[in-house]
Design a protein around this motif. Structure first.
Motif, PDB file in Angstrom:
ATOM      1  N   GLY A  12     -13.504   0.469 -23.900  1.00 17.19           N
ATOM      2  CA  GLY A  12     -14.589   1.412 -23.630  1.00 17.19           C
ATOM      3  C   GLY A  12     -15.709   0.850 -22.777  1.00 17.19           C
ATOM      4  O   GLY A  12     -16.371   1.584 -22.033  1.00 17.19           O
ATOM      5  N   GLN A  13     -15.949  -0.473 -22.848  1.00 14.48           N
ATOM      6  CA  GLN A  13     -17.023  -1.068 -22.071  1.00 14.48           C
ATOM      7  C   GLN A  13     -16.742  -0.967 -20.567  1.00 14.48           C
ATOM      8  O   GLN A  13     -17.669  -0.832 -19.760  1.00 14.48           O
ATOM      9  CB  GLN A  13     -17.233  -2.536 -22.486  1.00 14.48           C
TER      10      GLN A  13
ATOM     11  N   LEU B 136     -13.749   5.967 -23.120  1.00 13.20           N
ATOM     12  CA  LEU B 136     -15.043   5.541 -23.665  1.00 13.20           C
ATOM     13  C   LEU B 136     -14.951   5.293 -25.173  1.00 13.20           C
ATOM     14  O   LEU B 136     -15.630   4.418 -25.713  1.00 13.20           O
ATOM     15  CB  LEU B 136     -16.099   6.594 -23.354  1.00 13.20           C
ATOM     16  N   ARG B 137     -14.103   6.047 -25.878  1.00  7.83           N
ATOM     17  CA  ARG B 137     -13.949   5.895 -27.324  1.00  7.83           C
ATOM     18  C   ARG B 137     -13.006   4.749 -27.696  1.00  7.83           C
ATOM     19  O   ARG B 137     -12.852   4.459 -28.874  1.00  7.83           O
ATOM     20  CB  ARG B 137     -13.425   7.198 -27.930  1.00  7.83           C
TER      21      ARG B 137
ATOM     22  N   THR C  60     -14.968   1.510 -19.171  1.00  6.38           N
ATOM     23  CA  THR C  60     -15.182   2.921 -18.866  1.00  6.38           C
ATOM     24  C   THR C  60     -16.655   3.220 -18.661  1.00  6.38           C
ATOM     25  O   THR C  60     -17.033   3.935 -17.723  1.00  6.38           O
ATOM     26  CB  THR C  60     -14.632   3.806 -20.004  1.00  6.38           C
ATOM     27  N   LEU C  61     -17.484   2.685 -19.505  1.00 10.84           N
ATOM     28  CA  LEU C  61     -18.925   2.944 -19.409  1.00 10.84           C
ATOM     29  C   LEU C  61     -19.490   2.395 -18.104  1.00 10.84           C
ATOM     30  O   LEU C  61     -20.295   3.055 -17.441  1.00 10.84           O
ATOM     31  CB  LEU C  61     -19.649   2.329 -20.602  1.00 10.84           C
TER      32      LEU C  61
ATOM     33  N   GLU D 226     -14.097  12.820 -26.636  1.00 13.44           N
ATOM     34  CA  GLU D 226     -14.303  12.017 -25.418  1.00 13.44           C
ATOM     35  C   GLU D 226     -15.270  12.715 -24.458  1.00 13.44           C
ATOM     36  O   GLU D 226     -16.193  12.094 -23.921  1.00 13.44           O
ATOM     37  CB  GLU D 226     -12.961  11.763 -24.724  1.00 13.44           C
TER      38      GLU D 226
ATOM     39  N   LYS E  36     -22.964  12.403 -23.006  1.00 16.10           N
ATOM     40  CA  LYS E  36     -24.189  11.782 -23.513  1.00 16.10           C
ATOM     41  C   LYS E  36     -24.727  10.740 -22.535  1.00 16.10           C
ATOM     42  O   LYS E  36     -25.910  10.390 -22.560  1.00 16.10           O
ATOM     43  CB  LYS E  36     -23.933  11.125 -24.877  1.00 16.10           C
ATOM     44  N   PHE E  37     -23.846  10.252 -21.660  1.00 14.36           N
ATOM     45  CA  PHE E  37     -24.240   9.217 -20.713  1.00 14.36           C
ATOM     46  C   PHE E  37     -24.487   9.752 -19.307  1.00 14.36           C
ATOM     47  O   PHE E  37     -25.241   9.159 -18.543  1.00 14.36           O
ATOM     48  CB  PHE E  37     -23.165   8.127 -20.651  1.00 14.36           C
TER      49      PHE E  37
ATOM     50  N   VAL F 156     -18.882  11.218 -23.277  1.00 15.66           N
ATOM     51  CA  VAL F 156     -19.172  10.968 -21.853  1.00 15.66           C
ATOM     52  C   VAL F 156     -20.431  11.712 -21.415  1.00 15.66           C
ATOM     53  O   VAL F 156     -21.286  11.160 -20.709  1.00 15.66           O
ATOM     54  CB  VAL F 156     -17.967  11.375 -20.975  1.00 15.66           C
TER      55      VAL F 156
ATOM     56  N   ILE G 272     -18.631   4.786 -15.337  1.00 20.73           N
ATOM     57  CA  ILE G 272     -19.425   6.008 -15.382  1.00 20.73           C
ATOM     58  C   ILE G 272     -20.831   5.765 -14.836  1.00 20.73           C
ATOM     59  O   ILE G 272     -21.355   6.538 -14.024  1.00 20.73           O
ATOM     60  CB  ILE G 272     -19.482   6.553 -16.821  1.00 20.73           C
ATOM     61  N   TYR G 273     -21.460   4.671 -15.264  1.00 18.97           N
ATOM     62  CA  TYR G 273     -22.792   4.354 -14.765  1.00 18.97           C
ATOM     63  C   TYR G 273     -22.783   4.112 -13.253  1.00 18.97           C
ATOM     64  O   TYR G 273     -23.692   4.530 -12.542  1.00 18.97           O
ATOM     65  CB  TYR G 273     -23.333   3.118 -15.476  1.00 18.97           C
TER      66      TYR G 273
END
Length: 340
Positions: A250-251, A244-245, A253-254, A291, A297-298, A295, A257-258
């Motif tokens: 990172g995009q 994510l960092r 990875t996000l 990291e 935070k999301f 993570v 996660i979503y």
């Protein structure tokens, strides 16, 4: 995508890793030598003829010979040539072009995880047509593109995301080790691949998410998880991508996660890295605490532990484990507790 839809179990394959076998860019070769379920590696094609795969990869399941030409690979029974590298940018190195053409002319199918679509590029396209062989580009998704709907919140699966602090740290390897441990315990587990190597080794389901339009990454991941749940899978190990960092990746990875909304996660870390690998110009370095904080935070995910091959690395909060040690993996499963 399921590689079993294209090949029968036990199909013999050669792994092309010329010039990169001893680097992290050969992670596709390394992964298949450790974990391939459908395709059976019979040799590695590289400049180290006479040596064996175990001279470069440990631990290993398929300790095959290394050859330096495709005729020798064919004599060993190879029916498929796998592009065994994951180059930065996803291109085919020029030094490998002739090897691929040699394989095609010998009647081998080509399995590629590159961003460049070999099945549509000359001279490979014409050569394959003449030889009547297939070029299968696993990094290119042909399924329905879906926007995230939120149905994942109604799912009864336990989703464990194996995330990391950088590329090529062992996220896929750790995910597969956890998955295989779950199967040995008789659990209804699945491995969801999110990169080309995971698909090639025989994941229960998979898509190379870095080749999807960004808007659709969460929705496609959500849909595949729900598909696995409909097939009776209750515990799903999700292969992470990038970090994510990481400003370059990172995009992706996000989106993962979503789409998965993992209730639990494992982080993979290499404490020896002073910068993101192959990105020396980025003035940041992998940091497992940063990291994890980002993570969380999301997504509200419980961290089960940190996968790390450096036995000297310790963490004050989370257990550190070797993914190749079943006794240490057992402790990670104990932390899953009543959710199993």
């Amino acid at each position: 995508m399921r590689i079993s839809d294209y090949f029968e179990a036990g199909t013999p394959a050669a792994l092309l890793a010329w010039g990169q076998l001893d680097s992290t860019l050969a992670k596709t070769t390394h992964g298949l030598l450790r974990h391939s379920k459908i395709l059976k590696p019979v040799c590695v094609v590289a400049e180290h003829a006479g040596k064996r795969a175990s001279d470069f990869v440990k631990p290993i399941r398929y300790d095959v010979p290394i050859v330096d030409n495709l005729k020798d690979a064919a004599r060993l029974g190879a029916k498929v040539l796998i592009i065994g590298i994951a180059s930065v940018g996803g291109y085919l190195p020029p030094i490998m072009v002739q090897h691929v053409l040699d394989a095609i002319n010998l009647g081998m199918d080509i399995l590629s995880g590159l961003h460049m679509k070999l099945s549509e590029i000359e001279p490979f396209k014409s050569a394959a047509k003449t030889a009547k062989v297939r070029i299968i580009d696993v990094r290119h998704y042909n399924g329905e593109l879906s926007i995230f709907r939120g149905d994942i919140f109604k799912s009864n699966t336990l989703r464990v995301a194996v995330l990391g602090t950088d590329c090529a740290t062992g996220k896929r390897t750790t995910a597969v080790q956890l998955y295989e441990f779950a199967l040995k315990r008789g659990l209804p587990a699945a491995f969801l691949a999110t990169g080309q190597t995971g698909i090639m080794l025989g994941a229960d389901e998979g898509v190379a998410i870095d080749a999807l339009p960004a808007d659709f990454i969460p929705g496609v991941i959500e849909k595949l998880i729900l598909k696995l749940e409909s097939e009776g899978k209750k515990l799903i190990f999700i292969e992470g991508q990038g970090a994510l960092r990481h400003p370059a990746y990172g995009q992706v990875t996000l989106g993962l996660i979503y789409g998965s909304m993992p209730q639990m996660s494992v982080f993979v870390h290499d404490p020896s890295r002073k910068h993101f690998e192959y990105f020396e110009g980025i003035d940041m370095k992998p940091d497992v605490d940063a990291e994890i904080t980002l993570v969380q935070k999301f997504v509200a995910t419980k961290v089960l532990g940190i996968s790390c091959l450096d036995e000297n690395f310790k963490h004050e909060v989370y257990p550190v484990f070797n993914p190749f040690d079943d006794s240490q993996i057992e402790k990670i499963f104990e932390r899953m507790g009543a959710m199993l």
